[in-house]
Design a protein around this motif. Sequence first.
Motif, PDB file in Angstrom:
ATOM      1  N   GLY A 154      25.116  63.633   5.052  1.00  0.00           N
ATOM      2  CA  GLY A 154      25.545  63.970   6.403  1.00  0.00           C
ATOM      3  C   GLY A 154      26.065  65.388   6.500  1.00  0.00           C
ATOM      4  O   GLY A 154      26.481  65.985   5.502  1.00  0.00           O
ATOM      5  N   ASP A 155      26.052  65.926   7.704  1.00  0.00           N
ATOM      6  CA  ASP A 155      26.592  67.259   7.948  1.00  0.00           C
ATOM      7  C   ASP A 155      28.062  67.125   8.322  1.00  0.00           C
ATOM      8  O   ASP A 155      28.417  66.400   9.256  1.00  0.00           O
ATOM      9  N   LEU A 156      28.937  67.839   7.612  1.00  0.00           N
ATOM     10  CA  LEU A 156      30.380  67.686   7.804  1.00  0.00           C
ATOM     11  C   LEU A 156      30.804  68.014   9.233  1.00  0.00           C
ATOM     12  O   LEU A 156      31.611  67.290   9.827  1.00  0.00           O
ATOM     13  N   ILE A 157      30.265  69.086   9.800  1.00  0.00           N
ATOM     14  CA  ILE A 157      30.659  69.473  11.155  1.00  0.00           C
ATOM     15  C   ILE A 157      30.227  68.406  12.158  1.00  0.00           C
ATOM     16  O   ILE A 157      30.992  68.017  13.052  1.00  0.00           O
ATOM     17  N   THR A 158      29.018  67.910  12.004  1.00  0.00           N
ATOM     18  CA  THR A 158      28.536  66.857  12.910  1.00  0.00           C
ATOM     19  C   THR A 158      29.376  65.599  12.787  1.00  0.00           C
ATOM     20  O   THR A 158      29.734  64.971  13.788  1.00  0.00           O
ATOM     21  N   GLN A 159      29.699  65.227  11.548  1.00  0.00           N
ATOM     22  CA  GLN A 159      30.534  64.041  11.341  1.00  0.00           C
ATOM     23  C   GLN A 159      31.913  64.235  11.968  1.00  0.00           C
ATOM     24  O   GLN A 159      32.464  63.321  12.582  1.00  0.00           O
ATOM     25  N   LEU A 160      32.463  65.429  11.822  1.00  0.00           N
ATOM     26  CA  LEU A 160      33.779  65.727  12.386  1.00  0.00           C
ATOM     27  C   LEU A 160      33.741  65.696  13.906  1.00  0.00           C
ATOM     28  O   LEU A 160      34.659  65.168  14.560  1.00  0.00           O
TER      29      LEU A 160
END
Length: 466
Positions: free
Chosen positions: A380-386
Motif C-alpha cells: 500500500g501507499d502510505l500517503i493514500t492509507q493515511l
Amino acid sequence: MAIAAAIAGALLLFLLWPSAASAAGVDEETAFVLNTLSFLIFGALVMWMAAGFTMLEAGSVRTKNASTICMKNLGIYSIAGLAYFVIGYNLMYVDVGDLIGSVTFFYGPSADEIALIDGQDAASRVIATPYSSMSDWFFQMVFVATTASIVSGALAERARMWSFFVFTLVLTAVIYPIVGAWTWGGGWLDEMGFQDFAGSTIVHGTGGWAALAGAIIVGPRRGKFAPDGSVRPTPPSSVVIVTLGVFILWFGWFGFNGGSQLALGSALDVVAMSIVLVNTNLAAAAGVLAALVASRPIFGRMSLLAALNGGIAGLVSITAGPDITEPLWAIMIGAVGGVICTGGIWLLERLRIDDVVGAVPAHLFAGIWGTLAVSIAAGGDLITQLVGVVAIGAFVFAVSLALWRLIDMTVGAHVTPEVERIGQDVGELGLEAYPEFLLMPEPEWDSDADADADADADADADADAD
C-alpha cells in the motif's frame, strides 16, 4: 451452529471438488457454487461474532447490567440486518459514484435468479456472475453488525438502551454504508488506491470512532473518576465469560478475514485464503503475548484483561492486510497492535474517557496501525492509507458526535443516576441476569462540587458535636 455449518460446508466442498480436481480449474457453475457457499459459511462465522461480543461485554460489566448487554447485542444484530436490507446495501454498493450509492429502498435477488427459481432457463445468466446476489448481501450485512457491536461495549453500563438503538440505526443504515461506498463500493478512496482487505478502518475504525464520540458525549459511569483524578477500578463480573467471548471472536475472525477473499473457485483463491487464515491466527497470538508483556510496565502487573484485548487488537491490526505472503510480518503487526492497545487503555483513563471493554484502543487505535501497516508489508501507499484513515475518521467522528449530541439534547443519552445505581437490568428491563445475587450499592463521587458539599456537611456535623 456455526461449527456445524463449517463442517457441512467442508463436506460439500469435498464432494464437489473431485469432479474438477484433474483440470486446471473448475467450471463456471462449480465456481459459482463454491463462491456462493463460501459467502454463506463465512458469513455464518462472522454472525457468530455477535455471540462473542455479547459474552465479552456481559462478562466485563457488573452483574446488574448483564441482561441489558444481552438485549443490546440482540438489538444490534436485528437493527443492522433490517437497516442494511432497507437502504444500507444500496447506499454502499449499487450505482456508486465518488461518494455514495443509490438512495433506493430494499434489496433482493436479481431478475435472473428469480427467473431461475421460477423454473425458467436462466442458469447460464446466473452463473455468469461470480456468486449469488443474496449471499453477497448476507456476508456484507454481518460486517455492519460487527461495527455497531464495538460501540456497545465502550458505552456499557450507562448509555440508555433506546438512545443506543437510535444511534445504531443511523450507523448501520447511513454512516457505515457511506464509508463502505468510498472504499469497497468503488468510490473516491478506492480510486486513489486505498487498501483495507477486510476492514481494519472500514469496519473497526468506523466502530471505534463512533464509540469514542459516544463515550465523550454520554460521559463516564458515575464514580469512575474521582475529583483528584484517580480511577476507581471496575473489575469484570466474570473473567471466564470475557475469555470465552474473546475465543469466540477469534474463531469468527477466520470467517471475517478468510471470507474477504470473496472467492473459492480456483487454486489461487484456496492458497490465498489459507495464507489469510494463518496470518490472522499468528497476529492474534502475537497480540496476546505482546500485550501481556507490555502490561507489566504499564499497569505494574501482568494483566489477563490486557492480554485478551491484545488478542483482539492483533486481529484488528492484521485485518487490513492478512493476504501478505510473509507470515513474520503478521506476527510483527499483531504484536505492535497488542502493545498499542495496552498503552491506549492507559491513555484513555488518563484522559478520563470511560471505555468499559477497551473497544477504542482495540478497534480504533489498532485499526489505524493495521491500515498504515499495509504500506509496510502489503504494497500500500502510505500517503493514500493515511488519507483514508483521516477522511474516514473525520467523517465518522464528526457525524457520530453530532448525532450523540442531538440524542442527548432530546431523549437523553445517559441513564438517570437512580437507574445507574440499581443497574440497567432492573431500571430499564426489569429483569436481572443474576437474581440470586444481592445488589450492593457502590460508593460514588460525581464531581468536585459533590465532594465539596460532602466536606461541608462533615464540617457542620463536627461543629454541632462541639
